[in-house]
Design a protein around this motif. Structure first.
Motif, PDB file in Angstrom:
ATOM      1  N   TYR A  95      -8.539  -3.261  -0.759  1.00 23.07           N
ATOM      2  CA  TYR A  95      -7.352  -2.597  -1.289  1.00 23.07           C
ATOM      3  C   TYR A  95      -6.125  -3.199  -0.615  1.00 23.07           C
ATOM      4  CZ  TYR A  95      -7.847  -0.056   3.110  1.00 23.07           C
ATOM      5  OH  TYR A  95      -7.984   0.257   4.430  1.00 23.07           O
ATOM      6  N   PRO A  96      -4.954  -3.011  -1.238  1.00 25.39           N
ATOM      7  CA  PRO A  96      -3.720  -3.499  -0.618  1.00 25.39           C
ATOM      8  C   PRO A  96      -2.964  -2.369   0.062  1.00 25.39           C
ATOM      9  CG  PRO A  96      -3.263  -2.976  -2.883  1.00 25.39           C
ATOM     10  CD  PRO A  96      -4.732  -2.639  -2.637  1.00 25.39           C
ATOM     11  N   GLY A  97      -2.015  -2.756   0.868  1.00 21.56           N
ATOM     12  CA  GLY A  97      -1.059  -1.820   1.427  1.00 21.56           C
ATOM     13  C   GLY A  97       0.328  -2.389   1.217  1.00 21.56           C
ATOM     14  N   MET A  98       1.259  -1.527   0.865  1.00 21.68           N
ATOM     15  CA  MET A  98       2.628  -1.964   0.628  1.00 21.68           C
ATOM     16  C   MET A  98       3.523  -1.486   1.763  1.00 21.68           C
ATOM     17  SD  MET A  98       5.310  -1.133  -2.498  1.00 21.68           S
ATOM     18  CE  MET A  98       5.182   0.632  -2.321  1.00 21.68           C
ATOM     19  N   VAL A  99       4.292  -2.425   2.309  1.00 19.51           N
ATOM     20  CA  VAL A  99       5.342  -2.102   3.271  1.00 19.51           C
ATOM     21  C   VAL A  99       6.648  -2.143   2.488  1.00 19.51           C
ATOM     22  CG1 VAL A  99       6.563  -2.853   5.341  1.00 19.51           C
ATOM     23  CG2 VAL A  99       4.063  -3.042   5.225  1.00 19.51           C
ATOM     24  N   ARG A 151       2.677   9.638   1.856  1.00 23.36           N
ATOM     25  CA  ARG A 151       3.220   9.905   0.519  1.00 23.36           C
ATOM     26  C   ARG A 151       4.719  10.094   0.663  1.00 23.36           C
ATOM     27  NH1 ARG A 151       3.442  15.215  -1.889  1.00 23.36           N
ATOM     28  NH2 ARG A 151       1.404  15.699  -1.036  1.00 23.36           N
ATOM     29  N   GLU A 152       5.475   9.305  -0.082  1.00 26.82           N
ATOM     30  CA  GLU A 152       6.929   9.386  -0.081  1.00 26.82           C
ATOM     31  C   GLU A 152       7.419   9.392  -1.520  1.00 26.82           C
ATOM     32  OE1 GLU A 152       7.558   6.792   4.028  1.00 26.82           O
ATOM     33  OE2 GLU A 152       8.323   5.992   2.148  1.00 26.82           O
ATOM     34  N   THR A 153       8.681   9.701  -1.704  1.00 25.23           N
ATOM     35  CA  THR A 153       9.301   9.624  -3.021  1.00 25.23           C
ATOM     36  C   THR A 153      10.419   8.591  -2.967  1.00 25.23           C
ATOM     37  OG1 THR A 153       8.812  11.952  -3.436  1.00 25.23           O
ATOM     38  CG2 THR A 153      10.454  10.922  -4.851  1.00 25.23           C
ATOM     39  N   PRO A 193       3.096   4.066   0.631  1.00 24.22           N
ATOM     40  CA  PRO A 193       3.231   2.863   1.460  1.00 24.22           C
ATOM     41  C   PRO A 193       2.469   2.995   2.778  1.00 24.22           C
ATOM     42  CG  PRO A 193       5.156   4.222   1.738  1.00 24.22           C
ATOM     43  CD  PRO A 193       4.268   4.929   0.738  1.00 24.22           C
ATOM     44  N   VAL A 194       2.434   1.880   3.508  1.00 23.87           N
ATOM     45  CA  VAL A 194       1.882   1.849   4.868  1.00 23.87           C
ATOM     46  C   VAL A 194       3.003   1.403   5.809  1.00 23.87           C
ATOM     47  CG1 VAL A 194      -0.464   1.332   4.080  1.00 23.87           C
ATOM     48  CG2 VAL A 194       1.056  -0.544   4.699  1.00 23.87           C
TER      49      VAL A 194
END
Length: 155
Positions: free
Chosen positions: A65-69, A108-110, A126-127
């Motif tokens: 899986y990926p993680g987004m910064v 979890r963010e918006t 995101p991470v």
């Protein structure tokens, strides 16, 4: 769950308010955690596809899986925006291992995401930059294209 996240969840308990999510990795259609299939497994109405969009960030390869910064410096991450029911939020939180009061890889963010001439307040997972310090960055910011090419080259 942070106060902001709890407020987000509580604010979306109303069935007449649209909730949007930006998915960039395994929650995308056809991927291993496809959220349309996840909704069906839990008896929740299918998410409604709004469109493909991008947001400022960098993707990293965690293997499966990926993680987004999040990053506003010009790089973009490709994903899809869906309108979802509030009942799907805890399912997505479980998939991303986001639990109240527990620190985890994903949060979890918006964030506002533009798509097809409109801007949607979207749930995003995101991470932190510290989580990806030793991981390869995914060129082009599109997990699905990257994973398909990577898997084809490994075969």
């Amino acid at each position: 769950m942070t106060t902001a996240n709890r407020d987000l969840y509580d604010a979306h308990d109303s069935s007449d308010e649209a909730i949007h999510v930006f998915v960039y990795g395994t929650l995308r259609a056809g991927e291993i955690n496809d959220m349309i299939r996840a909704a069906a497994r839990h008896g929740i109405a299918a998410p409604v596809y709004v469109g493909t969009a991008s947001m400022g960030g960098q993707l990293y390869d965690f293997g499966h899986y990926p993680g987004m910064v999040l990053d506003a410096t010009g790089q973009r991450v490709t994903g899809d925006i869906y309108r979802i029911q509030a009942a799907l939020i805890p399912v997505l939180d479980e998939i991303e291992a986001v639990y109240p009061g527990e620190a985890g890889l994903f949060v979890r963010e918006t964030h506002d995401v533009a798509c097809n001439g409109k801007t949607y307040p979207c749930i995003v997972y995101p991470v932190s930059p510290a989580a990806v310090s030793q991981l390869p960055q995914i060129p082009g910011g599109d997990w699905v294209a990257y994973r398909r090419e990577r898997d084809a080259n490994a075969a």
